[in-house]
Design a protein around this motif. Structure first.
Motif, PDB file in Angstrom:
ATOM      1  N   LEU A  56      -0.233  -1.202   0.676  1.00 45.92           N
ATOM      2  CA  LEU A  56       0.319  -0.991   2.219  1.00 45.92           C
ATOM      3  C   LEU A  56       0.504   0.526   2.479  1.00 45.92           C
ATOM      4  O   LEU A  56       1.761   0.868   2.942  1.00 45.92           O
ATOM      5  CB  LEU A  56       1.283  -1.676   2.634  1.00 45.92           C
ATOM      6  N   GLY A  57      -0.038   1.587   1.741  1.00 40.76           N
ATOM      7  CA  GLY A  57       0.008   2.823   1.725  1.00 40.76           C
ATOM      8  C   GLY A  57       1.295   3.373   0.605  1.00 40.76           C
ATOM      9  O   GLY A  57       1.045   3.508  -0.521  1.00 40.76           O
ATOM     10  N   CYS A  58       2.279   3.395   1.106  1.00 43.59           N
ATOM     11  CA  CYS A  58       3.520   3.857   0.218  1.00 43.59           C
ATOM     12  C   CYS A  58       4.491   2.624  -0.282  1.00 43.59           C
ATOM     13  O   CYS A  58       5.265   2.955  -1.029  1.00 43.59           O
ATOM     14  CB  CYS A  58       4.478   4.714   1.164  1.00 43.59           C
ATOM     15  N   GLU A  59       3.781   1.416  -0.113  1.00 44.73           N
ATOM     16  CA  GLU A  59       4.484   0.139  -0.911  1.00 44.73           C
ATOM     17  C   GLU A  59       3.278  -0.741  -1.159  1.00 44.73           C
ATOM     18  O   GLU A  59       2.172  -0.707  -0.524  1.00 44.73           O
ATOM     19  CB  GLU A  59       5.425  -0.301   0.240  1.00 44.73           C
ATOM     20  N   THR A  60       3.647  -1.763  -1.946  1.00 46.98           N
ATOM     21  CA  THR A  60       2.947  -2.891  -2.253  1.00 46.98           C
ATOM     22  C   THR A  60       3.441  -4.137  -1.554  1.00 46.98           C
ATOM     23  O   THR A  60       4.266  -3.949  -1.261  1.00 46.98           O
ATOM     24  CB  THR A  60       2.502  -3.119  -3.775  1.00 46.98           C
ATOM     25  N   SER A  61       2.797  -5.063  -1.309  1.00 45.81           N
ATOM     26  CA  SER A  61       3.083  -6.266  -0.630  1.00 45.81           C
ATOM     27  C   SER A  61       3.564  -7.304  -1.646  1.00 45.81           C
ATOM     28  O   SER A  61       3.809  -8.541  -1.103  1.00 45.81           O
ATOM     29  CB  SER A  61       1.891  -6.791   0.118  1.00 45.81           C
ATOM     30  N   PRO A  87      -0.202  -6.485  -8.956  1.00 50.03           N
ATOM     31  CA  PRO A  87       1.227  -6.717  -9.486  1.00 50.03           C
ATOM     32  C   PRO A  87       1.412  -8.113 -10.054  1.00 50.03           C
ATOM     33  O   PRO A  87       0.418  -9.003  -9.462  1.00 50.03           O
ATOM     34  CB  PRO A  87       1.971  -6.480  -8.051  1.00 50.03           C
ATOM     35  N   VAL A  88       2.304  -8.403 -10.675  1.00 43.12           N
ATOM     36  CA  VAL A  88       2.417  -9.675 -11.147  1.00 43.12           C
ATOM     37  C   VAL A  88       2.433 -10.815 -10.303  1.00 43.12           C
ATOM     38  O   VAL A  88       2.022 -11.884 -10.463  1.00 43.12           O
ATOM     39  CB  VAL A  88       3.701  -9.763 -12.281  1.00 43.12           C
ATOM     40  N   ALA A  89       3.147 -10.478  -9.384  1.00 47.28           N
ATOM     41  CA  ALA A  89       3.350 -11.471  -8.106  1.00 47.28           C
ATOM     42  C   ALA A  89       2.170 -12.155  -7.501  1.00 47.28           C
ATOM     43  O   ALA A  89       2.006 -13.225  -7.043  1.00 47.28           O
ATOM     44  CB  ALA A  89       4.153 -10.982  -7.133  1.00 47.28           C
ATOM     45  N   PHE A  90       0.856 -11.348  -7.820  1.00 47.38           N
ATOM     46  CA  PHE A  90      -0.368 -11.883  -7.341  1.00 47.38           C
ATOM     47  C   PHE A  90      -1.081 -12.678  -8.284  1.00 47.38           C
ATOM     48  O   PHE A  90      -2.236 -12.997  -8.045  1.00 47.38           O
ATOM     49  CB  PHE A  90      -1.558 -10.675  -6.824  1.00 47.38           C
ATOM     50  N   GLU A  91      -0.445 -12.820  -9.414  1.00 44.19           N
ATOM     51  CA  GLU A  91      -1.290 -13.873 -10.785  1.00 44.19           C
ATOM     52  C   GLU A  91      -1.432 -15.134 -10.161  1.00 44.19           C
ATOM     53  O   GLU A  91      -0.619 -15.687  -9.086  1.00 44.19           O
ATOM     54  CB  GLU A  91      -0.057 -13.571 -11.866  1.00 44.19           C
TER      55      GLU A  91
END
Length: 112
Positions: A56-61, A87-91
């Motif tokens: 998201l530009g300057c951050e990930t979701s 990121p791990v949360a998308f595993e």
């Protein structure tokens, strides 16, 4: 009607996804362009599933993915990056490569 949250910081992509999902019979929540907006929508109106742009530009979701997992809400990642770079949360979440193929997106949503 199934409510799908769209988290996407590129306005044209968000509009495109919103139109396509609406035409396919889904109720679109958002779109949200930031984690803050997305979390407010999740806590406010809620959703049955979500499409998350990872970058998201300057951050990930990632924080949104974590909140959705806590609530048992399924989501798919929208990204231009390889699955190994997520990121791990998308595993274990479905990964849809940008530009998103609507037929593939609808297939993922129907399989939830």
């Amino acid at each position: 009607m199934t409510r799908i949250l769209i988290v996407e910081d590129e306005a044209m992509i968000a509009l495109y996804l919103s139109q396509e999902l609406s035409e396919a019979g889904y109720r679109v929540i958002g779109p949200a362009a930031s984690n803050e907006e997305a979390l407010q929508l999740i806590d406010g109106v809620g959703c049955d599933g979500a499409l998350l742009d990872v970058d998201l530009g300057c951050e990930t979701s990632e924080v949104v993915a974590i909140r959705l997992r806590e609530r048992g809400v399924l989501f798919a990642a929208l990204t231009g990056y390889a699955a190994s770079c997520q990121p791990v949360a998308f595993e274990n979440a479905p990964i849809l490569k940008k530009p998103v193929c609507i037929k593939e997106l609808l297939r993922v949503l129907r399989n939830w």
